[in-house]
Design an enzyme around this catalytic site. Structure first.
Site, mmCIF file in Angstrom:
data_model
loop_
_atom_site.group_PDB
_atom_site.id
_atom_site.type_symbol
_atom_site.label_atom_id
_atom_site.label_comp_id
_atom_site.label_asym_id
_atom_site.label_seq_id
_atom_site.Cartn_x
_atom_site.Cartn_y
_atom_site.Cartn_z
ATOM 1 C CB SER A 284 -0.941 -0.064 1.208
ATOM 2 O OG SER A 284 -2.039 0.776 1.032
ATOM 3 C CG ASP A 513 -6.204 -3.170 -3.649
ATOM 4 O OD1 ASP A 513 -6.832 -2.437 -2.877
ATOM 5 O OD2 ASP A 513 -5.060 -3.592 -3.404
ATOM 6 C CG HIS A 541 -5.349 -3.052 0.488
ATOM 7 N ND1 HIS A 541 -4.915 -2.462 -0.673
ATOM 8 C CD2 HIS A 541 -4.672 -2.429 1.488
ATOM 9 C CE1 HIS A 541 -4.026 -1.522 -0.388
ATOM 10 N NE2 HIS A 541 -3.854 -1.496 0.918
#
Length: 575
Positions: A284, A513, A541
């Site tokens: 991320s 995602d 995710h």
């Protein structure tokens, strides 16, 4: 997690990181909350490199938190930071002269040459603190300390794997504690797993601005203002957040918590660990940190795996719109799956009908808060309800939890389960205290990215976001409003990072995602001069260590042997 929802939720999302209650840390901000910590399921024996936990839903929640945080997540007051007197850091008094020679400037040699004093910190882990300059332009000035943890390799060691779970604001120390669940046996055998809390985060000179009660009020702000008083409250609350940070004891840190300085810290840490090149897995927001590192130190990259990628070229408010759209896609995928199940809580048995029921629930919570069984004084309004819905969208295995929570909300008007999931996302602990995830997230994002300084720009962006994301668009955009009033101007720009001269860098994206859309992975891979794109046809995710053997094998081959797949390869959902 990336910007947008991350700036808004931590507000991630990455943050989201896993629940810290089990870590045995404390927070200096007291509060009240759910004493039992909402821990359904049976106890189980801990995995190597992990903490004791429970099976069933508790296990899903912990993986959920890790994934987002694979996104996004820390605690008590400021750590020690000695005023520099021109002398070397304490740990550098027995310096590694070879590592010191790698320093970009002579003034940084004491930091590059310091030797970490590792100590046992339980569960097979070793902990240390290293010193870095608060301001890299003034290395003889004030110093701050970074909290570092490592799990030694279980086999024939080939080096260190530095990790970051996301955020910004996610704790790499906490993430490393989950090494048994987050890394394959092959990686565990070859690498020391090394996590660190970036500057401003967790136990590394944390940014602190708000009390727990003030954060409760901040998260409850109406982010779909449809009346003048709601808009005024949102503006006032966002400005108060920025003012608190500017006036508090953390103000001296604010100009120096940006991602470029965190990347410089990583290079110091690489040298202290004794690695000639950096081997790194970032998830991320951690992909942005890794890309920034590559841009600053392309020749010191050994292998960077960037999972759940953030595209640094996407302008700030547009990133919020793209993320909001991503959560709409994830919500629709959840609903499509739900309506096939007889236990699905929606009255309607069509996707559009079920989505409308969610919209109606949000409107109902906006008019009258849902019931809260936690007796903590919070009203479960629209904002808390949205946050609770977003949380389980991070991982497909958490969808049954969302079905149950929506069932209680729709049939009983009870939002307790949604509130509990929201607390995971914003890192609110059972006693009502918060980690510093939210303050760190905004402090880093507001310094990394230029945001508009007027409400009109946010209103326009929110209106555009609602068109593509009717349930999440407004919420996503308004979450970044404190940056409009931030006391320190942004130091970086939203632009591509090329990292000319770096070896192949593996960029991983999941097709559905919700937090970091696949198009961002495509963008980052194309912008990096040596980017290689790996896709995963899945939900949730990030992709590594979430169940795809294809993804895990490709990442492991890259990190261990430096073999990359053909760029554009898609790992199918079945393997």
């Amino acid at each position: 997690m990336g910007r947008g929802f991350a700036a808004l939720l931590c507000r991630s999302l990455p943050f989201l990181t896993w629940k810290r209650g089990a870590m045995g840390r404390t927070d200096d901000r007291g509060g009240t909350g759910d004493a039992d910590g909402w821990s359904p399921g049976a106890r189980r024996s801990p995995e190597p490199g992990s903490r004791p936990g429970t099976r069933g839903e508790r296990g899903v929640i912990r993986r959920l938190a890790a994934a987002a945080a694979a996104s996004a997540l820390l605690l008590a007051g400021c750590t020690s930071a000695a005023r520099g007197d021109g002398g070397p850091p304490e740990a550098a008094r027995t310096a590694d002269t070879n590592a010191a020679a790698e320093a970009p400037t002579p003034g940084l040699r004491p930091f590059y040459g310091q030797r970490a004093a590792w100590r046992d910190c339980g569960g097979g882990f070793e902990c240390a603190r290293i010193q870095v300059p608060l301001d890299y332009a003034d290395p003889s000035g004030e110093r701050i300390e970074l909290s570092v943890i490592r799990l030694p390799a279980s086999g024939k060691r080939m080096g260190s794997l530095l990790i970051n779970p996301g955020g910004p604001g996610g704790s790499g120390v906490d993430y490393a504690r989950m090494a048994g669940a987050q890394f394959t046996d092959a990686i565990r055998a070859k690498f020391d797993i090394v996590g660190f809390d970036p500057r401003g985060v967790g136990e590394s000179s944390p940014v602190r601005c708000m009390s727990s009660r003030e954060l409760d009020a901040y998260f409850a702000l109406d982010t779909s203002p449809d009346a003048p008083d709601e808009a005024t409250a949102l503006e006032t609350g966002s400005k108060t957040f920025a003012d608190r940070c500017g006036a508090g004891r953390s103000r001296r840190l604010l100009p120096f918590v940006g991602t470029p300085d965190a990347a410089r810290d990583m290079d110091v840490l690489r040298a202290v660990l004794g690695d000639s090149g950096l081997t790194y897995l970032g998830k991320s927001y951690g992909t942005y940190l890794g890309a920034v590192y590559a841009g600053l130190f392309p020749k010191r990259v050994r292998a960077l795996a960037l999972d759940g990628a953030v595209d640094p070229a996407v302008p700030t408010l547009k990133s919020e719109l793209v993320q909001a759209k991503g959560f709409e896609v994830a919500l629709k995928a959840f609903v499509e799956d739900c309506v096939k199940d007889a236990a699905c809580p929606f009255t309607a048995r069509t996707v559009d009908g079920a989505l409308q029921e969610i919209t109606d629930l949000l409107k109902r919570a906006d008019r009258k808060p849902l019931k809260n069984d936690l007796a903590d004084g919070r009203e479960i309004n629209e904002s808390w309800t949205i946050t609770g819905i977003i949380t389980p969208l991070y991982e497909r295995e958490a969808w049954p939890l969302l079905r149950r929570a929506l069932g209680r909300a729709l049939k009983e008007g009870n939002g307790t389960d949604l509130l509990r999931m929201a607390d995971l996302l914003v890192d609110r602990k059972p006693d009502g205290s918060y980690a510093n995830q939210t303050e760190a997230n905004l402090a880093i994002n507001c310094l990394d990215h230029p945001y508009p300084k007027d409400m009109a720009a946010f209103r326009k962006a929110a209106a555009e976001a609602v068109k593509v994301s009717p349930r999440f668009g407004s919420f996503a955009v308004w979450g970044s409003l404190p940056c409009a009033y931030w006391p320190i101007p942004a130091k970086s720009e939203d632009k591509p990072i090329k990292a000319e001269g770096a070896p192949p860098i593996l960029v991983i994206g999941t097709l559905r995602d919700p937090a970091t859309p696949y198009e961002w992975a495509q963008g980052l891979a194309s912008e990096l001069s040596s980017g290689v794109l790996l896709g995963y046809d899945g939900d949730g995710h990030t992709a590594y260590a979430t169940g795809s053997k294809c993804v895990d094998q490709a990442v492991d081959d890259y990190l261990i042997s430096l073999r990359v797949p053909a760029s554009g390869t898609i790992c199918r959902k079945t393997g």
